[in-house]
Write an enzyme that holds these catalytic residues in place. Structure first.
Site, PDB file in Angstrom:
ATOM      1  N   HIS A  81       3.373   4.083  12.528  1.00 38.39           N
ATOM      2  CA  HIS A  81       2.417   5.012  12.808  1.00 38.39           C
ATOM      3  C   HIS A  81       2.658   6.177  13.794  1.00 38.39           C
ATOM      4  CE1 HIS A  81      -1.399   2.794  11.459  1.00 38.39           C
ATOM      5  NE2 HIS A  81      -0.356   2.352  10.773  1.00 38.39           N
TER       6      HIS A  81
ATOM      7  N   GLU B 235      -5.208   1.673   2.389  1.00 33.06           N
ATOM      8  CA  GLU B 235      -5.159   0.788   3.358  1.00 33.06           C
ATOM      9  C   GLU B 235      -5.305   0.903   4.544  1.00 33.06           C
ATOM     10  OE1 GLU B 235      -3.240  -2.356   6.068  1.00 33.06           O
ATOM     11  OE2 GLU B 235      -2.672  -0.337   5.806  1.00 33.06           O
ATOM     12  N   GLU B 236      -4.913   2.251   5.028  1.00 36.46           N
ATOM     13  CA  GLU B 236      -5.051   2.534   6.258  1.00 36.46           C
ATOM     14  C   GLU B 236      -6.550   3.112   6.898  1.00 36.46           C
ATOM     15  OE1 GLU B 236      -2.701   2.248   8.476  1.00 36.46           O
ATOM     16  OE2 GLU B 236      -0.820   2.311   7.347  1.00 36.46           O
TER      17      GLU B 236
ATOM     18  N   HIS C  25       0.837  -1.082  -0.010  1.00 39.93           N
ATOM     19  CA  HIS C  25       0.020  -0.036  -0.100  1.00 39.93           C
ATOM     20  C   HIS C  25       0.809   1.266   0.116  1.00 39.93           C
ATOM     21  CE1 HIS C  25       0.239   1.129   4.378  1.00 39.93           C
ATOM     22  NE2 HIS C  25       0.137  -0.313   4.598  1.00 39.93           N
TER      23      HIS C  25
ATOM     24  N   ASP D 123       5.805   1.993   7.155  1.00 41.57           N
ATOM     25  CA  ASP D 123       4.652   1.320   6.833  1.00 41.57           C
ATOM     26  C   ASP D 123       3.980   2.211   5.977  1.00 41.57           C
ATOM     27  OD1 ASP D 123       2.155  -0.077   6.976  1.00 41.57           O
ATOM     28  OD2 ASP D 123       1.658   0.725   8.895  1.00 41.57           O
TER      29      ASP D 123
END
Lengths: 383, 363
Positions: free
Chosen positions: B328, B213-214, B75, B184
Site C-alpha cells: 500500500h 478486494e481492497e 485480486h 499486493d
C-alpha cells in the site's frame, strides 16, 4: 466542472406526467402531494408498515402486481408486453431514521438512535412518540430536553450532548407516561412537511421518501406503455440500518440489472463542492466501485437524449446506498445509482427541489423504456 | 479515451509480475489487469468468462469423473486514489480508494487516468511550514495532484472526476528481491496465472481473478457464489513487518511475516478463522516436500477469504501468502524465493487435497 447540462424548465415534467398515453388514459399524479403524504407517515427502519400502506394504495393502480420480499419491502411489478428481454430492479428505501424509547424514568423517555441521527440537532427538537399503550396509532407530542446555557458548565458548553443523555418530555405526569409509553416505542420528528419558496419542499424523512416518490412518478410515466423488460419497483426496508431490504429484494428478484434511487448532498455552506449538488439542477448519476460503468454511461445517455439535466456524482468507495448491497447479491448484479440532491441530510429539516424529484422520475422511466434486447449484452462489456 | 492495449503476457514469473505490477487497476477499474489475465489464460482455459462485477472466472476441467470444483482467488485491484474534482487552477482533488495512508502520497509521482498522464502530489516547502504542521500528518483533503494543466478547462480536457490514479513506480528486479507498486496482489495474480496454466488437477479448477478486494472483498463474494466450490484457496501478499526493533524496543515481536522465510499460511485474521484441517494439510505437504513456509502471525488484516467463506452454506478457505514489505505504498518488496515457494506449495497441496466434508443438502 461537472457535465451539467442546461436545466430543463420545470413545466416539462408536469406536462409529461399529465399527457395521455396510447394504452390507458389516466389521471395525472400530484407528486408533491404524494411526497408530502409519504413524509407525514411514520416508517422508521424496521417499522415501515405505515408508509408501506400509503404506498400500496398509490401503486396499486400503476402496476400489474403488488408483491414483496419476506422482510417487508414492497414490490410493484410491471410485466413486459411480450417475453421479457430482462428484469430490472428499481430500489428506493422507504425507511427513515428516528429514535426508539429505551428507558422511562420519572416521566422522561430516554432513547436510542435508529440510523445515523445527528446528536447536535436533537436538543429542543419537537417529536412525536408513537405510544403503544395509548392505542398504538396515537402520536403523543413531545420535546427533546435541552439545558439552558445558564446552567451549563464551561466544559458542557463546548461539547455535543450525547444521545444517551437526552430525553423526551411529553409534559405528562410520571404515572400518565408510564401508562401510555412502552420501551421500544418509536419516536419521530414532528416537523410537518412544508412548501418553501420557489420549488422547494421541506420535511423530515425526505431521505428517502423523495426517491420513493420519484419511483411512484416513474411508474406513472410507464403506465400504459409497452415494456420490453419486466420492472420490479421496490420500496426497500432497513437501508439506514444496514441495507437489509436491498439484500433480500435483490436476492429474491434476481434481476439482470438494478438501479438504486437515493438522495445525495445538496449544495450548502461548509461542504466540498465535489460532494454537493445545487438543488433544482436535476438528479445525479453515480460512478464508482459500487456501480457498473455501463449503467452510469447508459443513464447519462438517456438523460442527454431526453434533455434531462444530470450531473456526475463520483463515489470513490462505499456509495452508502442500496446499490452497495444489491451489487454483491448472488453472482453479482450490475447497478446504477440515481440521486436527488437534498440539503440538511438526517435532520428534521431536509430540503429538496420538486423539479429534481420529477426529473428523476422521468429519467428512470425513459431509461426503462430504452431497455431492449441488446442491453444485457452491453452489461457484459467492462470498458 | 483510448484503452491501453495489453502487451503479450511475459514468459517468466518475474516478467509476468513486472507486467502486472506496472498495469494500473485501482479498485473498481481493473480493466488493464483484466486484459492481461484474459490474454494469459486464453489458451489454457476450458471456460473463460467475465462476470457482472468484472471478475475473470477461468475454469480447467478436471481429470477425474468426480465433478468437484475447487476455487483459487487472487485480486486484480490495487489501492489508489480517485479524482473527485478539478479546481479552478487546474489542480485535481483526490480521495483514497482502499486503505491508503495520505502521508505516503506527499511528493510522489502518479499515473493519472487510463492514459497514465504523469502527475505529482505537491507538498508545502518545509521552509514555509508552521511548527505545528511539521508534526501533523497530512490529510487527504489537503492533497492536490498537479498534471501541469493551467486551468480547469485545460485539465478537464485530460481527466474527469471519477478517473483513478496510482503511484508511477517502474518495476525493478533487484536480484533475489522484486520491487514495485501493487505487488499486493499482482504477485498473487501472477501465481494464479502460473498455477492455472501449468496444472490440470483431478477436480475442476476455477481461478477467480477478483475485483474490489481492497474496498470490501466484493468481487470474491459474487465469484464464490457463482463457482460454489467445495474448497477455496486465496493467493495473497501479506505485510512483512520484519524490520529491526524501533529505538527503545529490544525485539520486533510483531513482524506478521518475514521475507525469505517461505510462503505464509494464515491461521486467523480479522476476516476469517481458517479451518484447521486445510492449514495442517498445507503444512504437512510443505514439510514433506521441504518447501519453506511460515505461519502469518494471527492478527488484523484480511483478504478475499472473508468474502468467500460465508457464501451459500459456507466454503472452507485457506490463504497462502507471499510476505511483502511496504505494501500500500509506492514500492513494495518481495523475495523471489518466497514467491516460488508459494507456487510450489499451492500446486502440490492442491493436487493432493483431501476430500472435503459433504455439504448439507439444499432441499
Amino acid at each position: 466542472m461537472r457535465s451539467v447540462m442546461k436545466p430543463q424548465p420545470a413545466t416539462a415534467a408536469g406536462a409529461l406526467l399529465s399527457s395521455t398515453h396510447r394504452m390507458a388514459p389516466r389521471k395525472s399524479i400530484d407528486l408533491a402531494a404524494h411526497l408530502m403524504d409519504l413524509c407525514r407517515t411514520a416508517g422508521l427502519s424496521g417499522h415501515e408498515a405505515p408508509v408501506r400502506n400509503v404506498l400500496r394504495r398509490a401503486w396499486r393502480p400503476l402496476v400489474d402486481e403488488l408483491s414483496g420480499d419476506r422482510i417487508g419491502s414492497l414490490w410493484g411489478i410491471r410485466r413486459a408486453a411480450r417475453r421479457p428481454a430482462g428484469r430490472i430492479l428499481l430500489a428506493a428505501h422507504m425507511d427513515s431514521i428516528g429514535m426508539l424509547v429505551t428507558r422511562i424514568q420519572d416521566g422522561f423517555l430516554f432513547f436510542a438512535a435508529i440510523g445515523g441521527i445527528d446528536a447536535r440537532v436533537l436538543p429542543g427538537a419537537l417529536v412525536q412518540v408513537h405510544a403503544t399503550r395509548a392505542g398504538g396509532s396515537t402520536a403523543l407530542p413531545g420535546v427533546i430536553t435541552s439545558r439552558p446555557p445558564h446552567v451549563q458548565s464551561a466544559d458542557e458548553k463546548r461539547k455535543v450532548t450525547p444521545v444517551h443523555h437526552l430525553m423526551v418530555d411529553l409534559g405528562l405526569s410520571a404515572a400518565q407516561t408510564a401508562r401510555s409509553v412502552e420501551i421500544g416505542d418509536l419516536i419521530v420528528f414532528a416537523q410537518p412537511p412544508l412548501r418553501l419558496g420557489g420549488d422547494l419542499l421541506l420535511a423530515p424523512a425526505l431521505d428517502n421518501r423523495a426517491s420513493v416518490a420519484a419511483l411512484t412518478g416513474c411508474l406513472a410515466h410507464l403506465r400504459g406503455q409497452a415494456l420490453q423488460w419486466d420492472v420490479v419497483a421496490a420500496a426497500t426496508v432497513q437501508e439506514e440500518e444496514g441495507f437489509a431490504g436491498a439484500y433480500s429484494s435483490a436476492f429474491a428478484a434476481q434481476p439482470d440489472a438494478a438501479i438504486a434511487i437515493d438522495v445525495t448532498f445538496g449544495r450548502q455552506p461548509g461542504l466540498p463542492e465535489w460532494k454537493t449538488f445545487k438543488l433544482g439542477e436535476g438528479p445525479t448519476v453515480s460512478f464508482g466501485p459500487n456501480l457498473h460503468p455501463q449503467m452510469g454511461a447508459a443513464l447519462m445517455e438517456v438523460a442527454a437524449a431526453n434533455a434531462i439535466s444530470c450531473a456526475r456524482d463520483v463515489m470513490p468507495l462505499h456509495s452508502g446506498t442500496d446499490a452497495y448491497a444489491m451489487q454483491v447479491s448472488r453472482a453479482g448484479i450490475p447497478c446504477g445509482l440515481v440521486s436527488i440532491p437534498l440539503r440538511n441530510m438526517h435532520t428534521p429539516v431536509e430540503v429538496v427541489a420538486m423539479a429534481d424529484v420529477e426529473q428523476a422520475a422521468r429519467l428512470l422511466a425513459k431509461f426503462v423504456l430504452a431497455l431492449d434486447g441488446k442491453f444485457r449484452k452491453r452489461l457484459k462489456v467492462h470498458p | 479515451m483510448k484503452p491501453e492495449r495489453a502487451a503479450k503476457p511475459a514468459a517468466t514469473l518475474p516478467g509476468l509480475i513486472r507486467q502486472l505490477s506496472e498495469a494500473v487497476a485501482v479498485s473498481g477499474d481493473e480493466h488493464a489487469v483484466r486484459q492481461i489475465v484474459l490474454q494469459a489464460l486464453q489458451n489454457s482455459a476450458d471456460k473463460l468468462e467475465v462476470d457482472a462485477l468484472g471478475n475473470v472466472l477461468a475454469t480447467r476441467t478436471g481429470t477425474s469423473r468426480r465433478r468437484e470444483r475447487v476455487m483459487a482467488a487472487a485480486h486484480m485491484d490495487e489501492v489508489g486514489v480517485m479524482i473527485v474534482s478539478i479546481e479552478s487552477d487546474g489542480l485535481l482533488a483526490i480521495e483514497a480508494v482502499g486503505g491508503l495512508d495520505a502521508r505516503v502520497l506527499l511528493g510522489k509521482q502518479l499515473w493519472v487516468g487510463r492514459q497514465r498522464l504523469p502527475g505529482v502530489v505537491g507538498a508545502t516547502p518545509v521552509h514555509l511550514l508552521k511548527d505545528e504542521d511539521e508534526k501533523r500528518p497530512v490529510a487527504f483533503d489537503a492533497l492536490r495532484v498537479d498534471i501541469g494543466a493551467a486551468s480547469r478547462e485545460a485539465a478537464a480536457k485530460l481527466v474527469q472526476p471519477g478517473d483513478r490514479a496510482t503511484f508511477a513506480t517502474s518495476f525493478r528486479n533487484l536480484g533475489g528481491s522484486l520491487r514495485g507498486k501493487a505487488l499486493d496482489d499482482r504477485v498473487g495474480v501472477a501465481l494464479l496465472i502460473e498455477l492455472f496454466r501449468s496444472t490440470r488437477f483431478e477436480f475442476d479448477f476455477t481461478a477467480a481473478f477478483t475485483v474490489q478486494e481492497e474496498v470490501g472483498l466484493r468481487g470474491a463474494q459474487v465469484a464464490a457464489f457463482a463457482i460454489d466450490p467445495v474448497a477455496a484457496l486465496v493467493l495473497e501478499v501479506t505485510p512483512a513487518n520484519d524490520l529491526p526493533p524501533q529505538p527503545g524496543e529490544t525485539e520486533n515481536v510483531r513482524y506478521n511475516t518475514r521475507l525469505g522465510h517461505g510462503a505464509a499460511l494464515s491461521l486467523a485474521d480479522s476476516s476469517t478463522l481458517y479451518p484447521r484441517a486445510l492449514v495442517q494439510h498445507f503444512a504437512a505437504i510443505a514439510a514433506r516436500d521441504q518447501i519453506p513456509f511460515q505461519y502469518r502471525q494471527p492478527g488484523g488484516g484480511g483478504n478475499d477469504s472473508g468474502g468467500i467463506q460465508r457464501r451459500r452454506s459456507g466454503i472452507p478457505v485457506l490463504a497462502l501468502s507471499v510476505p511483502g514489505r511496504y505494501i500500500h505504498s509506492p514500492a513494495a518488496l518481495v523475495r523471489l524465493s518466497d514467491v516460488r515457494a508459494a507456487l510450489q506449495l499451492a500446486r502440490s497441496a492442491l493436487a493432493e487435497l483431501p476430500r472435503m466434508p459433504r455439504r448439507p443438502s439444499r432441499s
